[in-house]
Scaffold this motif. Sequence first.
Motif, PDB file in Angstrom:
ATOM      1  N   MET A 203       0.839  -1.198   0.000  1.00  0.00           N
ATOM      2  CA  MET A 203       0.000   0.000   0.000  1.00  0.00           C
ATOM      3  C   MET A 203       0.865   1.236   0.000  1.00  0.00           C
ATOM      4  SD  MET A 203      -2.800   1.152   2.873  1.00  0.00           S
ATOM      5  CE  MET A 203      -1.551   1.801   3.967  1.00  0.00           C
ATOM      6  N   GLY A 204       0.676   2.128  -0.935  1.00  0.00           N
ATOM      7  CA  GLY A 204       1.473   3.327  -1.003  1.00  0.00           C
ATOM      8  C   GLY A 204       0.984   4.417  -0.058  1.00  0.00           C
ATOM      9  N   ASP A 205      -0.279   4.371   0.357  1.00  0.00           N
ATOM     10  CA  ASP A 205      -0.845   5.386   1.226  1.00  0.00           C
ATOM     11  C   ASP A 205      -0.196   5.331   2.603  1.00  0.00           C
ATOM     12  OD1 ASP A 205      -2.488   5.886  -0.891  1.00  0.00           O
ATOM     13  OD2 ASP A 205      -4.201   4.798  -0.081  1.00  0.00           O
ATOM     14  N   ARG A 206      -0.114   6.501   3.248  1.00  0.00           N
ATOM     15  CA  ARG A 206       0.424   6.559   4.605  1.00  0.00           C
ATOM     16  C   ARG A 206      -0.735   6.624   5.591  1.00  0.00           C
ATOM     17  NH1 ARG A 206       5.596   8.837   4.674  1.00  0.00           N
ATOM     18  NH2 ARG A 206       5.801   8.072   6.826  1.00  0.00           N
ATOM     19  N   THR A 207      -0.544   5.978   6.720  1.00  0.00           N
ATOM     20  CA  THR A 207      -1.510   6.014   7.808  1.00  0.00           C
ATOM     21  C   THR A 207      -0.861   6.697   8.992  1.00  0.00           C
ATOM     22  OG1 THR A 207      -2.626   3.985   7.099  1.00  0.00           O
ATOM     23  CG2 THR A 207      -2.905   4.637   9.401  1.00  0.00           C
ATOM     24  N   ALA A 208      -1.542   7.700   9.551  1.00  0.00           N
ATOM     25  CA  ALA A 208      -1.033   8.424  10.712  1.00  0.00           C
ATOM     26  C   ALA A 208      -1.770   7.957  11.962  1.00  0.00           C
ATOM     27  CB  ALA A 208      -1.214   9.922  10.536  1.00  0.00           C
ATOM     28  N   PHE A 209      -1.032   7.817  13.032  1.00  0.00           N
ATOM     29  CA  PHE A 209      -1.607   7.564  14.348  1.00  0.00           C
ATOM     30  C   PHE A 209      -1.407   8.834  15.171  1.00  0.00           C
ATOM     31  CE2 PHE A 209      -1.262   3.355  12.782  1.00  0.00           C
ATOM     32  CZ  PHE A 209      -2.181   2.577  13.497  1.00  0.00           C
ATOM     33  N   ILE A 210      -2.517   9.468  15.554  1.00  0.00           N
ATOM     34  CA  ILE A 210      -2.461  10.685  16.351  1.00  0.00           C
ATOM     35  C   ILE A 210      -3.174  10.415  17.673  1.00  0.00           C
ATOM     36  CG2 ILE A 210      -3.148  13.101  16.512  1.00  0.00           C
ATOM     37  CD1 ILE A 210      -2.952  13.306  13.499  1.00  0.00           C
TER      38      ILE A 210
ATOM     39  N   PHE B 243       3.642   4.007   8.030  1.00  0.00           N
ATOM     40  CA  PHE B 243       2.994   4.686   9.142  1.00  0.00           C
ATOM     41  C   PHE B 243       3.785   5.912   9.584  1.00  0.00           C
ATOM     42  CE2 PHE B 243       2.082   0.133   9.455  1.00  0.00           C
ATOM     43  CZ  PHE B 243       0.710   0.174   9.249  1.00  0.00           C
ATOM     44  N   VAL B 244       3.046   6.872  10.097  1.00  0.00           N
ATOM     45  CA  VAL B 244       3.652   8.043  10.710  1.00  0.00           C
ATOM     46  C   VAL B 244       2.893   8.298  12.007  1.00  0.00           C
ATOM     47  CG1 VAL B 244       2.167   9.615   9.405  1.00  0.00           C
ATOM     48  CG2 VAL B 244       4.290  10.461  10.385  1.00  0.00           C
ATOM     49  N   VAL B 245       3.597   8.763  13.000  1.00  0.00           N
ATOM     50  CA  VAL B 245       2.995   9.023  14.302  1.00  0.00           C
ATOM     51  C   VAL B 245       3.007  10.519  14.571  1.00  0.00           C
ATOM     52  CG1 VAL B 245       3.257   8.706  16.789  1.00  0.00           C
ATOM     53  CG2 VAL B 245       3.604   6.771  15.246  1.00  0.00           C
ATOM     54  N   GLY B 246       1.847  11.052  14.944  1.00  0.00           N
ATOM     55  CA  GLY B 246       1.754  12.447  15.337  1.00  0.00           C
ATOM     56  C   GLY B 246       1.756  12.564  16.850  1.00  0.00           C
TER      57      GLY B 246
ATOM     58  N   ALA C 233      -1.187  14.851  10.090  1.00  0.00           N
ATOM     59  CA  ALA C 233      -2.540  14.914   9.530  1.00  0.00           C
ATOM     60  C   ALA C 233      -2.515  15.340   8.068  1.00  0.00           C
ATOM     61  CB  ALA C 233      -3.397  15.873  10.353  1.00  0.00           C
ATOM     62  N   ALA C 234      -1.627  16.265   7.727  1.00  0.00           N
ATOM     63  CA  ALA C 234      -1.550  16.740   6.349  1.00  0.00           C
ATOM     64  C   ALA C 234      -0.980  15.676   5.418  1.00  0.00           C
ATOM     65  CB  ALA C 234      -0.684  18.000   6.294  1.00  0.00           C
ATOM     66  N   LEU C 235      -0.090  14.861   5.927  1.00  0.00           N
ATOM     67  CA  LEU C 235       0.617  13.881   5.113  1.00  0.00           C
ATOM     68  C   LEU C 235      -0.211  12.639   4.808  1.00  0.00           C
ATOM     69  CD1 LEU C 235       3.380  12.864   3.900  1.00  0.00           C
ATOM     70  CD2 LEU C 235       3.829  11.896   6.173  1.00  0.00           C
ATOM     71  N   ALA C 236      -0.989  12.193   5.773  1.00  0.00           N
ATOM     72  CA  ALA C 236      -1.595  10.861   5.705  1.00  0.00           C
ATOM     73  C   ALA C 236      -2.893  10.842   4.911  1.00  0.00           C
ATOM     74  CB  ALA C 236      -1.859  10.343   7.112  1.00  0.00           C
TER      75      ALA C 236
ATOM     76  N   VAL D 146      -5.942  21.320   7.914  1.00  0.00           N
ATOM     77  CA  VAL D 146      -5.139  20.676   6.867  1.00  0.00           C
ATOM     78  C   VAL D 146      -5.804  19.409   6.330  1.00  0.00           C
ATOM     79  CG1 VAL D 146      -3.004  21.582   7.849  1.00  0.00           C
ATOM     80  CG2 VAL D 146      -3.745  19.265   8.474  1.00  0.00           C
ATOM     81  N   LEU D 147      -6.974  19.068   6.855  1.00  0.00           N
ATOM     82  CA  LEU D 147      -7.672  17.876   6.364  1.00  0.00           C
ATOM     83  C   LEU D 147      -8.341  18.180   5.032  1.00  0.00           C
ATOM     84  CD1 LEU D 147      -9.281  16.586   9.692  1.00  0.00           C
ATOM     85  CD2 LEU D 147      -7.131  15.863   8.618  1.00  0.00           C
ATOM     86  N   ARG D 148      -8.592  17.133   4.251  1.00  0.00           N
ATOM     87  CA  ARG D 148      -9.145  17.318   2.904  1.00  0.00           C
ATOM     88  C   ARG D 148     -10.181  16.239   2.603  1.00  0.00           C
ATOM     89  NH1 ARG D 148      -4.148  15.153   3.041  1.00  0.00           N
ATOM     90  NH2 ARG D 148      -3.822  13.161   1.972  1.00  0.00           N
ATOM     91  N   PRO D 149     -11.120  16.524   1.715  1.00  0.00           N
ATOM     92  CA  PRO D 149     -12.122  15.527   1.337  1.00  0.00           C
ATOM     93  C   PRO D 149     -11.462  14.242   0.838  1.00  0.00           C
ATOM     94  CG  PRO D 149     -12.726  17.673   0.489  1.00  0.00           C
ATOM     95  CD  PRO D 149     -11.344  17.822   1.034  1.00  0.00           C
ATOM     96  N   GLY D 150     -12.051  13.119   1.229  1.00  0.00           N
ATOM     97  CA  GLY D 150     -11.511  11.818   0.828  1.00  0.00           C
ATOM     98  C   GLY D 150     -10.602  11.194   1.860  1.00  0.00           C
ATOM     99  N   GLN D 151     -10.031  12.024   2.752  1.00  0.00           N
ATOM    100  CA  GLN D 151      -9.257  11.459   3.850  1.00  0.00           C
ATOM    101  C   GLN D 151     -10.174  10.652   4.761  1.00  0.00           C
ATOM    102  OE1 GLN D 151      -7.200  15.033   5.343  1.00  0.00           O
ATOM    103  NE2 GLN D 151      -5.341  13.787   5.544  1.00  0.00           N
TER     104      GLN D 151
END
Length: 268
Positions: A1-8, A31-34, A59-62, A84-89
Amino acid sequence: MGDRTAFIGVGVMGEAILAGLLRAGRGADEFVVGVRRPERGAELAEKYGVEVLANIEAAALADTIVLGMKPQDLGGALEEFASVLRPGQLLVSLAAGLTTAFIESRVPEGVAVVRVMPNTPATVDEGMHAISAGSHCDEAHLAEAEALMAATGHVIRIAEKLQDAVTAVSGSGPAYVFYVVEAMIDAGVLLGLPRPIATELAVQTLYGSATMLRETRTHPTVLREQVTSPGGTTAAALRTLEDHKVKAAFISAMEACRDRAEQLASGK
């Protein structure tokens, strides 16, 4: 999976899910951790090898964001990075009691929200997770949330109106089980058993009984009756439990849990 998942908001449950995904073979680079506290970020980076960023950067990256903060902290956290959130996230919320509508009202239009009621056996990959779709979710969003949660246990889809009842059964359920086992151990000690032996007897009995329930798919009443000989020792014990209205107490306790979840949703 190329998409990144953030854990905040990586508390006990968020960390359990992240660790489970890594155990299941997902790469740390997915994964990225906020974090808000740098020391917590350093701890997670060292433990799991994941990239650590400020909440708003994560949040902007994932493409998918797992929200693991406490219910009372979620509103403030969303204010911090909603811009920084966007539609489709996809936002996957683990916050007990808080509705998808609560989150949707604080984020841009078109951001998808999935509400999850997890439980702590996720830490040993035996969790029970109930998920519900918000108003902007499609099948792909639900499937993504399912895949995230399935790494640490079982997942079911339910209508959101049932989430508070799920909280009462499986969300808080491990605490009831630990409470009963604690009582069995204390009783064993009272009856003269050394505490380590009482503990081993009670824990293995719980494990074996739960395995019987899952593998035989037999109704618990039938399994209970198989242990209960007429006029025997188990019948005497069960009569005492009935005299003390233990089943009624459990029902009342779970109603109180449901009611508290409803109060959390209303900000009380």
